[in-house]
Design a protein around this motif. Structure first.
Motif, PDB file in Angstrom:
ATOM      1  N   ARG A 281      16.966 -33.876  86.503  1.00 20.90           N
ATOM      2  CA  ARG A 281      15.788 -33.043  86.773  1.00 20.90           C
ATOM      3  C   ARG A 281      14.464 -33.769  86.569  1.00 20.90           C
ATOM      4  NH1 ARG A 281      16.899 -27.898  88.017  1.00 20.90           N
ATOM      5  NH2 ARG A 281      18.794 -26.953  87.205  1.00 20.90           N
ATOM      6  N   THR A 282      14.489 -34.907  85.859  1.00 20.81           N
ATOM      7  CA  THR A 282      13.242 -35.668  85.734  1.00 20.81           C
ATOM      8  C   THR A 282      13.093 -36.643  86.898  1.00 20.81           C
ATOM      9  OG1 THR A 282      14.460 -37.139  84.269  1.00 20.81           O
ATOM     10  CG2 THR A 282      12.949 -35.618  83.240  1.00 20.81           C
TER      11      THR A 282
ATOM     12  N   VAL B 216       1.401 -31.382  84.600  1.00 18.95           N
ATOM     13  CA  VAL B 216       2.390 -32.056  83.762  1.00 18.95           C
ATOM     14  C   VAL B 216       3.672 -31.222  83.678  1.00 18.95           C
ATOM     15  CG1 VAL B 216       2.872 -32.945  81.473  1.00 18.95           C
ATOM     16  CG2 VAL B 216       0.640 -33.307  82.469  1.00 18.95           C
ATOM     17  N   SER B 217       3.520 -29.908  83.570  1.00 22.46           N
ATOM     18  CA  SER B 217       4.755 -29.129  83.435  1.00 22.46           C
ATOM     19  C   SER B 217       5.468 -28.982  84.783  1.00 22.46           C
ATOM     20  CB  SER B 217       4.505 -27.781  82.775  1.00 22.46           C
ATOM     21  OG  SER B 217       3.599 -27.030  83.512  1.00 22.46           O
TER      22      SER B 217
ATOM     23  N   LEU C 232       6.117 -31.599  86.630  1.00 26.45           N
ATOM     24  CA  LEU C 232       6.769 -32.884  86.920  1.00 26.45           C
ATOM     25  C   LEU C 232       8.245 -32.846  86.506  1.00 26.45           C
ATOM     26  CD1 LEU C 232       4.000 -35.363  85.753  1.00 26.45           C
ATOM     27  CD2 LEU C 232       4.476 -34.534  88.045  1.00 26.45           C
ATOM     28  N   PHE C 233       8.958 -31.936  87.089  1.00 26.97           N
ATOM     29  CA  PHE C 233      10.350 -31.706  86.733  1.00 26.97           C
ATOM     30  C   PHE C 233      10.948 -30.989  87.932  1.00 26.97           C
ATOM     31  CE2 PHE C 233      13.470 -29.722  83.575  1.00 26.97           C
ATOM     32  CZ  PHE C 233      13.956 -30.935  83.111  1.00 26.97           C
TER      33      PHE C 233
ATOM     34  N   HIS D 259      10.889 -27.288  87.817  1.00 30.07           N
ATOM     35  CA  HIS D 259       9.708 -27.075  87.004  1.00 30.07           C
ATOM     36  C   HIS D 259      10.176 -26.949  85.570  1.00 30.07           C
ATOM     37  CE1 HIS D 259       5.979 -25.207  85.538  1.00 30.07           C
ATOM     38  NE2 HIS D 259       5.408 -25.603  86.658  1.00 30.07           N
ATOM     39  N   THR D 260       9.302 -27.357  84.631  1.00 29.28           N
ATOM     40  CA  THR D 260       9.679 -27.220  83.220  1.00 29.28           C
ATOM     41  C   THR D 260       9.930 -25.750  82.877  1.00 29.28           C
ATOM     42  OG1 THR D 260       8.299 -29.118  82.750  1.00 29.28           O
ATOM     43  CG2 THR D 260       9.033 -27.844  80.872  1.00 29.28           C
ATOM     44  N   ARG D 261       9.136 -24.873  83.481  1.00 30.20           N
ATOM     45  CA  ARG D 261       9.395 -23.445  83.265  1.00 30.20           C
ATOM     46  C   ARG D 261      10.391 -22.973  84.319  1.00 30.20           C
ATOM     47  NH1 ARG D 261       3.885 -23.302  82.582  1.00 30.20           N
ATOM     48  NH2 ARG D 261       3.395 -21.884  84.266  1.00 30.20           N
TER      49      ARG D 261
ATOM     50  N   GLN E 291      14.128 -38.867  76.630  1.00 31.39           N
ATOM     51  CA  GLN E 291      14.185 -38.451  78.034  1.00 31.39           C
ATOM     52  C   GLN E 291      14.878 -39.463  78.944  1.00 31.39           C
ATOM     53  OE1 GLN E 291      10.519 -37.797  80.157  1.00 31.39           O
ATOM     54  NE2 GLN E 291      11.364 -35.999  81.150  1.00 31.39           N
TER      55      GLN E 291
ATOM     56  N   TYR F  65      19.517 -40.024  77.156  1.00 31.24           N
ATOM     57  CA  TYR F  65      20.061 -38.894  76.424  1.00 31.24           C
ATOM     58  C   TYR F  65      21.532 -38.672  76.736  1.00 31.24           C
ATOM     59  CZ  TYR F  65      19.572 -36.543  80.910  1.00 31.24           C
ATOM     60  OH  TYR F  65      19.683 -36.214  82.228  1.00 31.24           O
TER      61      TYR F  65
ATOM     62  N   ASN G 166       5.981 -30.507  77.302  1.00 30.33           N
ATOM     63  CA  ASN G 166       6.767 -30.441  78.529  1.00 30.33           C
ATOM     64  C   ASN G 166       8.010 -31.315  78.455  1.00 30.33           C
ATOM     65  OD1 ASN G 166       5.379 -28.682  80.483  1.00 30.33           O
ATOM     66  ND2 ASN G 166       3.671 -30.019  79.979  1.00 30.33           N
TER      67      ASN G 166
ATOM     68  N   LYS H  98      10.599 -29.794  76.232  1.00 30.85           N
ATOM     69  CA  LYS H  98      11.377 -28.738  76.875  1.00 30.85           C
ATOM     70  C   LYS H  98      12.314 -29.304  77.931  1.00 30.85           C
ATOM     71  CE  LYS H  98      10.683 -24.435  79.262  1.00 30.85           C
ATOM     72  NZ  LYS H  98       9.784 -23.383  79.691  1.00 30.85           N
ATOM     73  N   GLN H  99      11.808 -30.279  78.694  1.00 22.02           N
ATOM     74  CA  GLN H  99      12.634 -30.866  79.745  1.00 22.02           C
ATOM     75  C   GLN H  99      13.874 -31.530  79.167  1.00 22.02           C
ATOM     76  OE1 GLN H  99       9.931 -33.414  81.870  1.00 22.02           O
ATOM     77  NE2 GLN H  99       8.693 -31.713  82.579  1.00 22.02           N
TER      78      GLN H  99
ATOM     79  N   ILE I 204      16.410 -29.029  78.323  1.00 23.48           N
ATOM     80  CA  ILE I 204      17.084 -28.543  79.536  1.00 23.48           C
ATOM     81  C   ILE I 204      18.127 -29.566  79.986  1.00 23.48           C
ATOM     82  CG2 ILE I 204      16.776 -27.970  81.973  1.00 23.48           C
ATOM     83  CD1 ILE I 204      13.932 -26.975  81.223  1.00 23.48           C
ATOM     84  N   LEU I 205      17.718 -30.829  80.005  1.00 23.42           N
ATOM     85  CA  LEU I 205      18.633 -31.874  80.480  1.00 23.42           C
ATOM     86  C   LEU I 205      19.888 -31.940  79.606  1.00 23.42           C
ATOM     87  CD1 LEU I 205      15.983 -34.651  81.203  1.00 23.42           C
ATOM     88  CD2 LEU I 205      17.327 -33.419  82.901  1.00 23.42           C
TER      89      LEU I 205
ATOM     90  N   GLU J  59      21.971 -28.883  80.145  1.00 23.45           N
ATOM     91  CA  GLU J  59      22.652 -28.879  81.438  1.00 23.45           C
ATOM     92  C   GLU J  59      23.882 -29.771  81.439  1.00 23.45           C
ATOM     93  OE1 GLU J  59      19.999 -29.385  84.740  1.00 23.45           O
ATOM     94  OE2 GLU J  59      19.724 -27.213  84.752  1.00 23.45           O
TER      95      GLU J  59
ATOM     96  N   ASP K 172      11.375 -18.188  74.906  1.00 20.88           N
ATOM     97  CA  ASP K 172      11.668 -19.384  75.694  1.00 20.88           C
ATOM     98  C   ASP K 172      12.839 -20.129  75.053  1.00 20.88           C
ATOM     99  OD1 ASP K 172      11.773 -21.781  77.032  1.00 20.88           O
ATOM    100  OD2 ASP K 172       9.590 -21.949  77.217  1.00 20.88           O
TER     101      ASP K 172
END
Lengths: 635, 322
Positions: A459-460, A608-609, A611-612, A615-617, B165, B168, B191, B194-195, B198-199, B202, B241
């Protein structure tokens, strides 16, 4: 100064230049403009040439080692020292290429759609006047006679220019006093006097884009479109984006004039060929409407664009005076009226105002989001009560620029990608059905979505170590081969690199962050948007679910999306054909509130959020992430 | 007129993460420790449940390059990670042991993988508290070391770090296969924080197996950035969240003892007072500030700083509900 003869192969064109000229400049002079995304800075590696014979000096520049070994150099870095022969590979030529003329979109062409409820009141009208021949007793001047007849016929006070006057005596007499007068509706200026029955009046609607220019030829008497033509903006040799053009215009002596001439040459070439094809004289074209972004408008009119680029980003003007073709250099009737669309701010230009006009943004109750994804991402949100606009520097990635194998949406461009998650095998959909040459915006979006779905990137956007020969490591990081050399049209691998992916994620992040910034500024949620209009050539091949999947466009039902094609051109056509529409455009330009994204943190935080993937959200993209087992996995 | 005190009720709570495993659970720990579970902002007992922050004392597999002031309390055990850990627990009341395998660093001692594993086993045997194990920071080496540690300590439900990031996957996979927890480290960026969650999630590692290391700055070195990031993490967690709902771990000792103010000799700065007091206070104040920001696990070094912070935690855990 030492004169050198430069021969370009395979075209076998020769040109004489002084020693010290770069090959890039010589090629431009020879009428063989080369690709030069960086504007001759030696960084983009597009203007590749090979010196066959003669003396040159090579300054350096960024070029892959492989090409260097094969004897290639960059034209912008190669300085001519004597008589030389230069080979230009086909891919280095800034070829005249297919420009979007036909729209697949829903808002189809056709006069009824274009004008809608606007009346047909074109920029010029032709009035037939029967003058009484002068006698010894009826001896008022030719002009008074003409104006009196006009007053009697139309009830208007005509304005006569010196240029018209100079030929008037002969014109009237040759016509036997039965004349057609072409009249500008805005100010009742007399543009042309011709024998009765011969007074045709045509107009040009011009979309002056940073990358491409499209011209539409219309018959102003009945509003019918006669033809369209398009081409690369010749300014492209001075850089791909508005910023490099502004730099060229302001830091090089005569740079502004070069850019002005390049824009004019582009327009004039297209319009001349259109006119020739349809047997129309330049003199018969008596009106033009131009829609371009703020920088393009400045450059075309030769106005110093310097402060558009510098904080606080102030344009010289947002509304332009009424102009004539002669004073700006359009190759049509010199007296023809020229209207240039007003801008909103430095980075929301006349093209967007034209788009807003054509799509009737300010006419309905429903909340509409208008997005034009081109070299920049501009968007407008609002309805008949209010409009707010912003521009985000999305970069030209979706136009294929700055992407290793990127290209615009034309024949040979990959518009769709399928990747088998098991085998990593790739299937490509190519515009025109032939062999692929590169990826256009829609292909890039699709590619990103499918790479992610197949688990080849996370996702990144980072490549994952997947066992397939298509994924390989180079000096610059990973790249994924979409088509092998044997499958492509140019015999080279078509790849997408790690850097391309980062670039695309930044671009899509900027667009989405722009949308979010607009919404947050007016405290509205995405769900409040009733309709999303996608403008620009990009939209024609775009597959909405893919664009949503990568987080470029908001996750809203597909039926809320509308493609409107080249709205800048259509807005210009509309303004050319309907005076009330033009007046509304002026009003629109004044009415739009401009949101400067570089003021405050809002945009940066959103960017910035974003850039995923998507989306980060994640919750902003329920359709992309539901079904994924996020919830279940927590247990 | 009586004052009406408004209470914020949270929609969600911080995820609970269990560290360590007892014999019945497949490990060898004398007890487990649960971090997280908060239903309110830090120490707002009046608004909901507040979890008790814990302190993990740092032990290294080689004699660390620490100032003497910091090494002094451990001089008798600093060559033996097992006894060092024992001392931390028995003498200084460490809730957990934070074992840093700096000896693995190819640029440093370059200890082989099995020696690193042996150190982990030594510490596991020496103490009954749950363990946090992190690598030396060299991506390639950590990959091998942590995978071997994860396998050798399967069932112990360790907290392993650090996942970042760009790196991982292997650690996440190791944690999944051998049932451990992971430290997800992000560079002071909400961000990326949180990313990364998620990674990792997942890849199918449960959210209750992830601990956030948001990266911090020591007192005077950007602690306010850490504070605001941690505040956002907690607010996010309480608002539901899920991807920000994990407990937070802070590298207090490392950051505090990097500060010039903590270690500069008094001979150079006579006005600053004795360095032994300074370093301890620097570490204690860094820790207490981060407690207020929502830290769940404090990674600390000096026993006296630990004592001060424990006292502070006791005071903060007195229920102020009304």
């Amino acid at each position: 100064m030492n004169q050198c003869t430069v021969t370009f192969l395979p075209a076998n064109t020769t040109v004489k230049v002084t020693a010290g000229t770069t090959v890039l400049e010589a090629a431009q002079k020879a009428g063989l403009p080369l690709k030069s995304t960086c504007g001759g800075a030696g960084t983009c590696g597009r203007c590749i040439i090979k010196v066959r014979r003669g003396e040159v000096q090579v300054k350096g520049g960024h070029l892959p080692a492989k090409l260097k070994e094969d004897g290639y150099t960059l034209a912008c870095q190669t300085i001519i020292q004597g008589d030389v022969a230069i080979e230009i590979p086909a891919e280095s030529l800034l070829s005249k290429h297919q420009v979007l003329l036909q729209d697949k979109g829903r808002l189809q062409d056709g006069l009824t759609d274009l004008l809608g409820s606007y009346p047909l009141e074109a920029a010029c009208e032709v009035v037939t006047l029967h003058l009484a021949e002068p006698t010894l007793t009826e001896n008022t001047s030719d002009t008074s006679r003409l104006l009196a007849a006009l007053r009697k016929e139309k009830g208007v006070e005509g304005q006569v220019s010196l240029a018209l006057l100079q030929d008037l005596p002969e014109s009237l007499r040759q016509a036997g006093w039965q004349v057609d007068v072409t009249l500008a509706r805005a100010d009742n200026r007399l543009l042309r006097v011709t024998p009765a029955g011969s007074g045709r009046s045509f107009g040009l609607a011009i979309d002056l884009g940073t990358t491409t220019v499209v011209v539409s030829l219309l018959d102003l008497r009945n509003g019918r479109r006669i033809g369209q033509g398009g081409s690369y903006n010749r300014q492209a040799v001075y850089g791909d984006d508005v910023i490099s053009r502004i730099i060229h215009a302001t830091s090089n002596h005569g740079g502004l004039e070069e850019l002005r001439q390049a824009a004019l040459a582009t327009i004039n070439e297209i319009s001349n060929s259109l006119l020739a094809n349809h047997g129309i004289n330049q003199a018969e074209v008596t009106a033009a409407v131009i829609a371009g972004n703020t920088t393009m408008s400045h450059l075309l009119l030769g106005v110093n664009p310097k402060y558009i680029r510098l904080q606080p980003y102030i344009p010289a003007a947002t509304e332009w005076p009424a102009l004539t073709a002669g004073e700006i250099g359009l190759a049509i009737n010199p007296l023809a009226t020229v209207q240039v669309f007003p801008s909103v701010a430095s980075y929301v230009g006349g093209d967007i105002v034209a788009g807003a006009l054509f799509t009737r943004l300010a006419r309905g109750e429903e909340l509409t989001l208008f997005i034009d994804i081109g070299t920049n991402g501009e968007m407008v949100l609002g309805n008949k009560d209010w409009l707010i606009a912003c521009a985000c520097s999305a970069g030209p990635a979706f136009e294929g620029s700055g992407i290793t194998c990127g290209m615009r949406a034309m024949e040979g461009a990959v518009e769709g990608v399928t990747i088998d998650p098991e085998t990593c095998e790739v299937e490509l959909e190519v515009i025109g059905g032939g062999r692929p040459a590169g990826l256009c915006g829609s292909g890039l979006i699709d590619c990103l979505a499918k790479l992610r779905r197949a688990g080849i990137i996370d996702r990144t956007g980072n490549f994952q170590e997947v066992a397939t020969p298509r994924l390989r490591r180079t000096d610059e990081g990973y790249e994924f081969v979409l088509a092998w050399a044997a499958e492509s049209s140019h015999g080279k691998d078509i790849v997408i690199t790690a850097a391309d992916i980062k670039n695309l994620i930044r671009s899509k992040g900027a667009v989405f962050a722009g949308i979010q910034s607009l919404l947050k500024t007016v405290s509205l949620e995405l769900e409040a948007v009733d309709r999303i209009i996608i403008a620009g050539g990009f939209g024609n091949y775009l597959h909405v679910p893919n664009a949503v999947e990568i987080g470029l466009l908001p996750d809203l039902p597909a039926e809320k999306y509308v493609f409107a094609g080249n709205t800048s051109l259509k807005g210009a056509e509309l303004a050319l054909l309907s005076r009330p529409a033009w007046e509304e455009a002026l009003e629109l330009g004044r009415k739009m509130t401009y949101l400067e994204l570089s003021a405050g943190n809002l945009f940066m935080e959103e960017f910035v959020s974003a850039l995923f993937l998507p989306h980060t959200r994640l919750e902003l993209f329920p359709s992309v992430t539901t079904g994924t087992s996020l919830e279940r996995r927590e247990g | 007129m009586p004052v009406q005190v408004l209470r914020d009720r949270s929609r969600a709570t911080v995820q609970k993460v269990v560290l360590g495993a007892t014999k019945e659970q497949g490990g060898t720990r004398s007890h487990t420790i649960v971090v997280g579970g908060d239903a309110a902002l830090p120490f707002h007992h009046f608004e909901g449940e507040v979890s008790r922050p814990v302190i993990a004392m740092e032990v290294q597999d080689i004699v660390p390059d620490w100032p003497d002031v910091l090494k002094d309390p451990f001089n008798d055990v600093i060559n033996e990670p097992g006894r060092w850990a024992q001392k931390c627990v028995a003498a200084y009341g460490a809730d957990l042991i934070y074992l840093k395998l700096d000896g693995a660093d190819p640029e440093g001692a370059n200890r082989p993988v099995d020696q690193c594993v042996a150190t982990v086993k030594e510490v596991l045997q020496a103490v009954g508290v749950p363990l946090i194990v992190v690598g030396c920071g060299d991506v390639e080496k950590d990959h091998d070391v942590l995978e071997a540690v994860a396998e050798a300590a399967a069932g112990e439900n360790l907290l392993l770090g650090n996942a970042e990031q760009d790196n991982y996957k292997s650690l996440t996979a190791a944690c999944m296969v051998h049932k451990h927890n992971i430290i997800a480290r992000s560079p002071l960026d909400i961000n990326i924080c949180k990313q990364l969650n998620i990674l990792i999630n997942e890849m199918n590692l449960g959210l209750d197996h992830i601990v956030i290391d948001p990266s911090i700055g020591g007192l005077g070195y950007g602690i306010e950035y850490a504070y605001s990031i941690m505040e956002r993490i907690r607010l996010g967690a309480l608002q539901g969240d899920k991807m920000l709902s994990m407990p937070v771990i802070c590298t207090v000792g490392y950051e505090a003892w990097r500060a010039k103010e903590a270690v500069a000799p008094v001979s150079e700065y006579p006005g600053w007072g004795k360095e032994v007091e300074r370093g301890i206070l620097w570490e204690a104040v860094t820790a207490t500030a981060l407690l207020q920001a929502g830290a769940h696990i404090l990674l600390m070094r000096h026993p006296e700083a630990v004592a001060k912070v424990k006292e502070n935690i006791d005071q903060l855990m007195v229920n102020n509900a009304y």
